[in-house]
Write an enzyme that holds these catalytic residues in place. Sequence first.
Site, short mmCIF file in Angstrom:
data_model
loop_
_atom_site.label_atom_id
_atom_site.label_comp_id
_atom_site.label_asym_id
_atom_site.label_seq_id
_atom_site.Cartn_x
_atom_site.Cartn_y
_atom_site.Cartn_z
N LEU A 33 -4.15 17.49 2.16
CA LEU A 33 -4.16 18.39 0.90
C LEU A 33 -5.07 18.03 0.01
O LEU A 33 -5.54 18.77 -1.03
CB LEU A 33 -2.93 18.35 0.33
CG LEU A 33 -1.77 19.05 1.09
CD1 LEU A 33 -0.60 19.30 0.03
CD2 LEU A 33 -2.19 20.36 1.76
N ALA A 50 3.21 15.70 -1.24
CA ALA A 50 3.10 15.40 -2.45
C ALA A 50 2.56 14.10 -2.80
O ALA A 50 2.78 13.25 -2.01
CB ALA A 50 4.40 15.48 -3.66
N TYR A 71 8.14 22.26 -4.19
CA TYR A 71 9.24 21.28 -4.57
C TYR A 71 8.35 20.55 -6.04
O TYR A 71 7.30 20.36 -6.07
CB TYR A 71 9.69 20.34 -3.94
CG TYR A 71 10.17 20.76 -2.53
CD1 TYR A 71 11.57 21.48 -2.78
CD2 TYR A 71 9.39 21.25 -1.50
CE1 TYR A 71 12.11 21.95 -1.40
CE2 TYR A 71 10.12 21.74 -0.40
CZ TYR A 71 11.30 22.17 -0.41
OH TYR A 71 11.70 22.68 0.72
N TYR A 118 2.12 11.42 -13.13
CA TYR A 118 2.73 12.13 -11.91
C TYR A 118 3.47 13.56 -12.52
O TYR A 118 3.23 14.55 -11.82
CB TYR A 118 3.71 11.33 -11.17
CG TYR A 118 4.69 11.91 -10.39
CD1 TYR A 118 4.24 12.56 -9.15
CD2 TYR A 118 6.08 12.20 -10.76
CE1 TYR A 118 5.36 12.96 -8.25
CE2 TYR A 118 6.86 12.98 -9.91
CZ TYR A 118 6.74 13.21 -8.60
OH TYR A 118 7.51 14.01 -7.81
N1 LIG Z 1 10.96 11.32 -4.14
C1 LIG Z 1 11.63 11.69 -5.35
O1 LIG Z 1 12.49 11.08 -5.86
C2 LIG Z 1 11.59 13.03 -5.93
C3 LIG Z 1 11.96 13.48 -7.08
C4 LIG Z 1 11.69 14.78 -7.50
C5 LIG Z 1 11.04 15.60 -6.74
N2 LIG Z 1 10.26 15.21 -5.73
C6 LIG Z 1 9.41 16.07 -5.22
O2 LIG Z 1 10.00 16.18 -3.82
C7 LIG Z 1 8.79 16.79 -2.73
C8 LIG Z 1 9.05 15.83 -1.46
O3 LIG Z 1 8.91 14.28 -2.18
P1 LIG Z 1 9.46 13.26 -1.15
O4 LIG Z 1 10.49 12.46 -1.84
O5 LIG Z 1 9.65 13.79 0.52
O6 LIG Z 1 7.97 12.52 -1.08
P2 LIG Z 1 7.44 11.33 0.19
O7 LIG Z 1 8.51 11.01 1.02
O8 LIG Z 1 6.44 10.48 -0.76
O9 LIG Z 1 6.61 12.55 1.21
C9 LIG Z 1 5.42 13.10 0.37
C10 LIG Z 1 4.80 13.29 1.76
O10 LIG Z 1 3.18 13.91 1.18
C11 LIG Z 1 2.39 13.43 2.21
N3 LIG Z 1 1.18 13.25 1.43
C12 LIG Z 1 0.63 12.73 0.41
N4 LIG Z 1 -0.79 12.95 0.01
C13 LIG Z 1 -0.91 13.93 0.93
C14 LIG Z 1 -2.23 14.17 1.27
N5 LIG Z 1 -3.45 14.37 0.61
N6 LIG Z 1 -2.24 15.37 2.30
C15 LIG Z 1 -1.21 15.73 3.07
N7 LIG Z 1 0.05 15.03 2.79
C16 LIG Z 1 0.02 14.29 1.68
C17 LIG Z 1 2.74 11.92 2.40
O11 LIG Z 1 2.10 11.64 3.58
P3 LIG Z 1 2.03 9.89 3.92
O12 LIG Z 1 3.38 9.86 4.79
O13 LIG Z 1 0.80 9.87 4.94
O14 LIG Z 1 1.64 9.17 2.75
C18 LIG Z 1 4.21 11.87 2.45
O15 LIG Z 1 4.52 12.22 3.90
C19 LIG Z 1 7.56 16.53 -3.62
O16 LIG Z 1 7.01 17.71 -3.92
C20 LIG Z 1 8.02 15.66 -4.76
O17 LIG Z 1 6.98 15.83 -5.78
C21 LIG Z 1 10.36 14.19 -5.07
#
Ligand SMILES: NC(=O)c1ccc[n+]([C@@H]2O[C@H](COP(=O)([O-])OP(=O)(O)OC[C@H]3O[C@@H](n4cnc5c(N)ncnc54)[C@H](OP(=O)(O)O)[C@@H]3O)[C@@H](O)[C@H]2O)c1
Length: 298
Positions: free
Chosen positions: A41, A64, A103, A129
């Site tokens: 992305l 993200a 999200y 963030y």
């Molecule tokens: N985690 C939380 O507590 C939380 C809370 C509120 C909202 N959210 C939102 O929920 C959504 C899902 O979050 P999550 O917890 O599943 O996060 P996550 O486990 O960190 O997963 C995010 C994914 O995005 C990928 N990513 C990062 N940079 C990228 C790039 N340049 N191109 C393509 N992919 C990329 C990462 O890839 P890699 O595996 O290669 O790094 C990872 O697989 C996000 O929108 C986040 O902002 C999360």
Amino acid sequence: MASARNTILLTGAHGQLGRELAAALPAVGHVVACDRSKLDLADPDAIINVVRDVAPRVIVNAAAYTAVDRAEREHDTAFAINARAPGILAAEARRAHALLVHYSTDYVFDGASTTPYVESAPVHPLNVYGASKLAGEAAIAASGAAAVTLRTSWVYGRHGQNFLVTMQKLAAERSEVRVVADQTGVPNWSRSLARATARLIGEGVERLAERSGLYHLSAQGSATWFAFARAILRDDPRTRVTPITTADYPTPARRPAYGVLDASHFARTFGFGLPDWHAVLRECLRADAEPPAAAAVH
Ligand SMILES: NC(=O)c1ccc[n+]([C@@H]2O[C@H](COP(=O)([O-])OP(=O)(O)OC[C@H]3O[C@@H](n4cnc5c(N)ncnc54)[C@H](OP(=O)(O)O)[C@@H]3O)[C@@H](O)[C@H]2O)c1
């Protein structure tokens, strides 16, 4: 009802939520699941090329930049992934008459409230963030695309980097874990968020597109990180969980003291909601770590 004809492009397929979506979404469409190696992305041309190549009916953006502390020194990267990329996905969705599901986070708020945040509550992120995610929401809203943005909080699961995995690992190594007790929010299991997303899509893409907008999607109730840790480790008599303050555990990024999301607008609009977080956690701890039969990642 579910239509196997919908092609769904999933980004971030190797993240916590992405993995669960890769398992849940095949029930409601043909899923083209892309991890970072297939769709970076950070590369605007790649986004455009992949969307035009796949020609999806729905784009689900689970990718993200989620490294909250690192984002303080990687401002441009955080904004490229969390703000510019969703804007491009939305523009492409609009061009192709597709629907974008995205999200966002409770970190768009500053935590000064003491009652759950509704969607229209004033935003004021405390960290890079949160600011980058807020800019992503704005880019999507400005695009004119059919788009549903789901704000959620404290995402955990049995794999990936998250609080539950960290607590279980620390408990295996130590007799005491010290956990912040003055930040309040709602833990949300990635699988329950993925199932809710599949249900929304399965009930009809047109119907969902007509309900475009911003929604809070969260389990019921609230917790401090300390209470969440105690609930995770309740069956582990060897590990003592000790409450500490945010001041005892300084981090580069400031966190909101309060981030409970009021999910009643979502429930009123779509006719369902998520259960209390305790019940969801119990189900998570009983479930298999890996989601069943995920879509192949392209
Ligand atoms: N985690 C939380 O507590 C939380 C809370 C509120 C909202 N959210 C939102 O929920 C959504 C899902 O979050 P999550 O917890 O599943 O996060 P996550 O486990 O960190 O997963 C995010 C994914 O995005 C990928 N990513 C990062 N940079 C990228 C790039 N340049 N191109 C393509 N992919 C990329 C990462 O890839 P890699 O595996 O290669 O790094 C990872 O697989 C996000 O929108 C986040 O902002 C999360």
